[in-house]
Motif scaffolding. Structure first.
Motif, mmCIF file in Angstrom:
data_model
loop_
_atom_site.group_PDB
_atom_site.id
_atom_site.type_symbol
_atom_site.label_atom_id
_atom_site.label_comp_id
_atom_site.label_asym_id
_atom_site.label_seq_id
_atom_site.Cartn_x
_atom_site.Cartn_y
_atom_site.Cartn_z
ATOM 1 N N ARG A 153 -46.767 30.327 41.367
ATOM 2 C CA ARG A 153 -45.775 30.592 41.455
ATOM 3 C C ARG A 153 -44.858 32.153 40.200
ATOM 4 N NH1 ARG A 153 -44.385 23.714 40.851
ATOM 5 N NH2 ARG A 153 -45.780 23.316 42.144
ATOM 6 N N LEU A 154 -45.034 31.881 39.706
ATOM 7 C CA LEU A 154 -45.313 33.643 38.647
ATOM 8 C C LEU A 154 -45.328 34.927 39.527
ATOM 9 C CD1 LEU A 154 -46.358 32.488 35.137
ATOM 10 C CD2 LEU A 154 -43.616 32.229 36.183
ATOM 11 N N GLY A 155 -45.653 34.426 40.645
ATOM 12 C CA GLY A 155 -45.702 35.681 41.404
ATOM 13 C C GLY A 155 -47.031 36.748 40.525
ATOM 14 N N ASP A 156 -47.951 36.093 40.070
ATOM 15 C CA ASP A 156 -49.078 36.908 39.249
ATOM 16 C C ASP A 156 -50.082 36.472 38.805
ATOM 17 O OD1 ASP A 156 -49.329 38.435 37.337
ATOM 18 O OD2 ASP A 156 -48.274 38.082 35.258
ATOM 19 N N PRO A 157 -50.397 37.346 40.379
ATOM 20 C CA PRO A 157 -52.681 36.496 40.465
ATOM 21 C C PRO A 157 -52.680 37.280 39.484
ATOM 22 C CG PRO A 157 -51.504 37.726 42.328
ATOM 23 C CD PRO A 157 -49.957 38.104 41.358
ATOM 24 N N ALA A 158 -52.777 38.267 38.506
ATOM 25 C CA ALA A 158 -53.827 39.213 37.419
ATOM 26 C C ALA A 158 -53.384 37.727 36.045
ATOM 27 C CB ALA A 158 -53.564 39.671 36.607
ATOM 28 N N ILE A 210 -35.381 37.081 35.698
ATOM 29 C CA ILE A 210 -35.926 35.789 37.200
ATOM 30 C C ILE A 210 -36.132 36.428 38.645
ATOM 31 C CG2 ILE A 210 -34.099 34.468 39.147
ATOM 32 C CD1 ILE A 210 -32.287 34.114 36.770
ATOM 33 N N ARG A 211 -37.394 36.190 39.036
ATOM 34 C CA ARG A 211 -37.976 35.788 39.555
ATOM 35 C C ARG A 211 -38.387 35.119 40.837
ATOM 36 N NH1 ARG A 211 -44.437 37.096 37.591
ATOM 37 N NH2 ARG A 211 -42.882 39.019 35.900
ATOM 38 N N VAL A 212 -37.683 36.229 41.945
ATOM 39 C CA VAL A 212 -37.738 35.771 43.438
ATOM 40 C C VAL A 212 -38.594 35.718 44.402
ATOM 41 C CG1 VAL A 212 -36.543 34.783 44.874
ATOM 42 C CG2 VAL A 212 -35.147 35.081 42.290
ATOM 43 N N ASP A 213 -39.493 34.902 44.862
ATOM 44 C CA ASP A 213 -41.175 35.260 45.639
ATOM 45 C C ASP A 213 -41.310 36.761 45.177
ATOM 46 O OD1 ASP A 213 -39.844 33.011 46.854
ATOM 47 O OD2 ASP A 213 -38.844 34.112 48.676
ATOM 48 N N GLY A 214 -41.801 36.605 44.052
ATOM 49 C CA GLY A 214 -42.380 37.361 43.388
ATOM 50 C C GLY A 214 -41.519 39.289 42.739
ATOM 51 N N GLU A 215 -40.652 38.991 43.455
ATOM 52 C CA GLU A 215 -39.200 40.296 43.712
ATOM 53 C C GLU A 215 -38.497 39.668 41.154
ATOM 54 O OE1 GLU A 215 -35.713 42.332 45.505
ATOM 55 O OE2 GLU A 215 -37.177 40.928 46.707
ATOM 56 N N SER A 216 -38.455 40.760 40.793
ATOM 57 C CA SER A 216 -37.923 40.706 40.084
ATOM 58 C C SER A 216 -36.811 40.861 39.439
ATOM 59 C CB SER A 216 -38.756 41.301 38.868
ATOM 60 O OG SER A 216 -38.344 41.456 37.470
ATOM 61 N N HIS A 217 -35.881 40.463 39.264
ATOM 62 C CA HIS A 217 -34.457 40.717 38.881
ATOM 63 C C HIS A 217 -33.875 40.593 36.755
ATOM 64 C CE1 HIS A 217 -33.563 40.832 42.553
ATOM 65 N NE2 HIS A 217 -33.905 39.084 42.712
ATOM 66 N N LEU A 218 -33.479 41.411 36.102
ATOM 67 C CA LEU A 218 -33.233 41.295 34.913
ATOM 68 C C LEU A 218 -32.003 41.081 34.730
ATOM 69 C CD1 LEU A 218 -35.521 44.679 33.580
ATOM 70 C CD2 LEU A 218 -36.126 42.248 34.283
ATOM 71 N N LEU A 219 -31.499 40.374 33.937
ATOM 72 C CA LEU A 219 -30.029 40.202 33.647
ATOM 73 C C LEU A 219 -30.058 40.470 32.056
ATOM 74 C CD1 LEU A 219 -29.935 36.667 35.823
ATOM 75 C CD2 LEU A 219 -28.682 39.071 36.035
ATOM 76 N N SER A 226 -39.867 30.169 43.639
ATOM 77 C CA SER A 226 -40.953 30.116 45.056
ATOM 78 C C SER A 226 -41.648 29.473 45.826
ATOM 79 C CB SER A 226 -41.976 30.941 44.255
ATOM 80 O OG SER A 226 -43.107 29.379 44.187
ATOM 81 N N PRO A 227 -41.672 29.644 47.169
ATOM 82 C CA PRO A 227 -41.281 28.236 47.836
ATOM 83 C C PRO A 227 -42.218 27.265 46.773
ATOM 84 C CG PRO A 227 -41.959 29.937 48.708
ATOM 85 C CD PRO A 227 -42.210 30.396 47.688
ATOM 86 N N ASP A 228 -43.342 26.891 46.313
ATOM 87 C CA ASP A 228 -43.781 25.952 45.818
ATOM 88 C C ASP A 228 -43.653 25.605 44.621
ATOM 89 O OD1 ASP A 228 -46.487 26.816 47.877
ATOM 90 O OD2 ASP A 228 -45.982 28.635 46.615
ATOM 91 N N GLY A 229 -42.387 25.559 44.383
ATOM 92 C CA GLY A 229 -41.370 24.955 43.376
ATOM 93 C C GLY A 229 -41.061 26.417 41.734
ATOM 94 N N ALA A 262 -27.914 31.961 48.000
ATOM 95 C CA ALA A 262 -26.539 32.974 47.861
ATOM 96 C C ALA A 262 -25.854 32.967 46.284
ATOM 97 C CB ALA A 262 -25.838 32.528 49.065
ATOM 98 N N ARG A 263 -26.317 32.138 45.230
ATOM 99 C CA ARG A 263 -26.203 32.236 44.353
ATOM 100 C C ARG A 263 -26.455 32.986 42.827
ATOM 101 N NH1 ARG A 263 -25.336 26.535 44.897
ATOM 102 N NH2 ARG A 263 -27.190 26.165 43.756
ATOM 103 N N LEU A 264 -27.899 33.215 43.335
ATOM 104 C CA LEU A 264 -28.461 33.978 42.961
ATOM 105 C C LEU A 264 -28.355 35.648 43.237
ATOM 106 C CD1 LEU A 264 -31.717 32.361 42.990
ATOM 107 C CD2 LEU A 264 -30.817 32.363 40.812
ATOM 108 N N ASP A 265 -28.117 35.809 44.735
ATOM 109 C CA ASP A 265 -27.361 37.089 44.829
ATOM 110 C C ASP A 265 -26.141 37.943 44.215
ATOM 111 O OD1 ASP A 265 -28.127 39.322 46.976
ATOM 112 O OD2 ASP A 265 -26.266 39.216 47.632
ATOM 113 N N ARG A 266 -25.814 36.490 44.362
ATOM 114 C CA ARG A 266 -24.461 37.178 43.974
ATOM 115 C C ARG A 266 -23.912 37.628 42.511
ATOM 116 N NH1 ARG A 266 -21.618 33.307 45.050
ATOM 117 N NH2 ARG A 266 -21.860 31.800 43.868
ATOM 118 N N LEU A 267 -25.666 36.876 41.960
ATOM 119 C CA LEU A 267 -25.283 36.851 40.375
ATOM 120 C C LEU A 267 -26.302 38.229 40.539
ATOM 121 C CD1 LEU A 267 -25.965 35.376 37.728
ATOM 122 C CD2 LEU A 267 -27.729 34.658 37.789
ATOM 123 N N PHE A 268 -27.133 38.582 40.520
ATOM 124 C CA PHE A 268 -27.904 39.656 41.089
ATOM 125 C C PHE A 268 -27.122 40.613 41.088
ATOM 126 C CE2 PHE A 268 -31.686 37.376 41.978
ATOM 127 C CZ PHE A 268 -31.769 36.419 40.400
#
Length: 416
Positions: free
Chosen positions: A271-276, A102-111, A229-232, A391-397
């Protein structure tokens, strides 16, 4: 001509055809309507239990085999196939390491979906691959599968021997009598629409969200990816060695023509935070509205609704196909118990058992849908709901207990 008139004409033609051929209607234990993942799972499980059945599918084999849909067979479903001795035969694709990004504003979190239990894990297996392998296994075992069966109609569902009538590709009208009918023909199939008005209660919910879904010949991600991302919202899933499925949040009444290739790839990279992000030829695109639907009960007389014929779930969380596989397992075991031991407990409680999991998975899918969409573009829900979702995502991570509960729900190994 009314539906009753049409059915009467079909009845008359069945009798005429039977008279010409000197034959009575065919008989089987179960008639399965629909040869998608639900129907082909039912038939394979029934064959393993030694129960005869006939499958009717209105489309051609080629059409059914190529329908692109879900891509992950969850842990519970993999172990279900294994318990029937079918896992090695019907599960294509590749092993899934159980890690979701799950990538939030380009920052990766692995679950991880590891819930600590032993046994086979989930598999990345596109729906069309599963259906192809289920079909091949069923036919190899001598199964009776009839494609291009038109004008299917169901009769006497509340009696002891329902009748299913249909027209073959050459125009011949046939009839099948049976003990049970498995309605596996989806949300718009004939099975549910045959149930008299007032018998079923429909619980529907429109999420007010649209997704542009894109299939492209482009490198798949290392693992399933959901992005906020803020764009959706956006997502990237593997569908083959060199094939990817992408999802982009959009207005529910949008049109695919509004999304030319350049706009699609620009939105995904942002939105994926991956310019490449590597692009590729887009082979399919469509827009659909996220919705949820539950019909209660899931049976009427000798008709049992399986999969999408009974319920639709938002695609978030990958529960749609897996719920169908769960229904198929419950139904097949119920029929086996009745035929083998004259125990009708499973048949009487089919709807109750299935609906418990349906509502459980609906809740999980709704939770995940709202969380990942509200956490990004807050134009529809406002900053307060955006803060709650973050907040829910932060708790999940950060919380082991939250991530463990998430893993149980993702694998399908939760108590429901």
């Amino acid at each position: 001509m009314t539906g009753e008139d049409s059915a009467a004409d079909l009845d008359g033609q069945v009798e005429q055809d039977a008279g010409k051929l000197g034959e009575s209607p065919e008989s089987t234990t179960v008639v399965v309507i629909g040869a998608g993942p639900a129907g082909m799972t039912v038939t394979n499980l029934l064959r393993r239990a030694g129960i005869d059945c006939v499958v009717l599918e209105r489309r051609s084999r080629e059409h059914v085999a190529q329908r692109q849909r879900a891509g992950i067979v969850e842990t519970r479903a993999v172990r279900m196939f294994d318990s029937w001795g079918l896992a090695d035969r019907v599960l294509g694709g590749v092993p899934y390491d159980g890690v979701l990004e799950i990538r939030v504003d380009g920052e990766s979190h692995l679950l991880s979906d590891s819930d600590g239990t032993e046994g086979l894990g989930a598999r990345l297996c596109p729906q069309q691959v599963l259906v192809q392998k289920l079909t091949a296994a069923y036919l190899a075992d001598g199964g009776d599968l009839r494609f291009e069966a038109a004008d299917i109609s169901l009769h006497d569902l509340t009696g002891d021997r329902p009748t299913v009538r249909y027209r073959t590709a050459d125009g011949t009208v046939r009839a099948l009598t049976c003990a049970f009918v498995a309605g596996c023909d989806g949300d718009h199939g004939v099975s549910r629409t045959t149930v008299p008005e007032g018998v079923l209660t429909a619980h529907a919910f429109d999420h007010g969200i649209g997704w542009l879904t894109v299939l492209a010949d482009a490198p798949p991600p290392a693992r399933p990816l959901l992005a906020v991302s803020p764009d959706g919202f956006a997502a990237h899933f593997p569908r083959g060695p060199q094939t990817s499925r992408y999802y982009v949040q959009c207005p529910p009444d949008d049109h695919p023509a509004a999304w030319p290739d350049d706009r699609v790839w620009d939105a995904l990279r942002t939105r994926l935070g991956d310019p490449a992000l590597v692009s590729g030829p887009i082979t399919d695109r469509e827009i659909f509205r996220l919705r949820s639907l539950v019909h209660d009960p899931m049976q009427h007389g000798r008709l049992f609704l399986v999969g999408d014929a009974a319920h639709i779930v938002s695609p978030m969380g990958g529960k749609g196909m897996n719920l169908a596989l769960y229904d198929a397992d419950v139904f097949a075991r119920a029929v086996r118990d009745f035929v083998r031991d004259q125990d009708d407990t499973g048949l009487r409680t089919y709807s109750q058992r299935c609906l418990r999991r349906v509502w459980n998975d609906q809740e999980f899918s709704h939770w995940l849908t709202r969380t990942l969409h509200d956490a990004g573009d807050d134009t529809g829900t406002g900053p307060f709901h955006r803060g709650l979702a973050r907040a829910r995502l932060d708790r999940l991570f950060t919380s082991p207990h939250a991530s463990r509960a998430f893993a149980e729900l993702m694998t399908g190994m939760d108590p429901a």
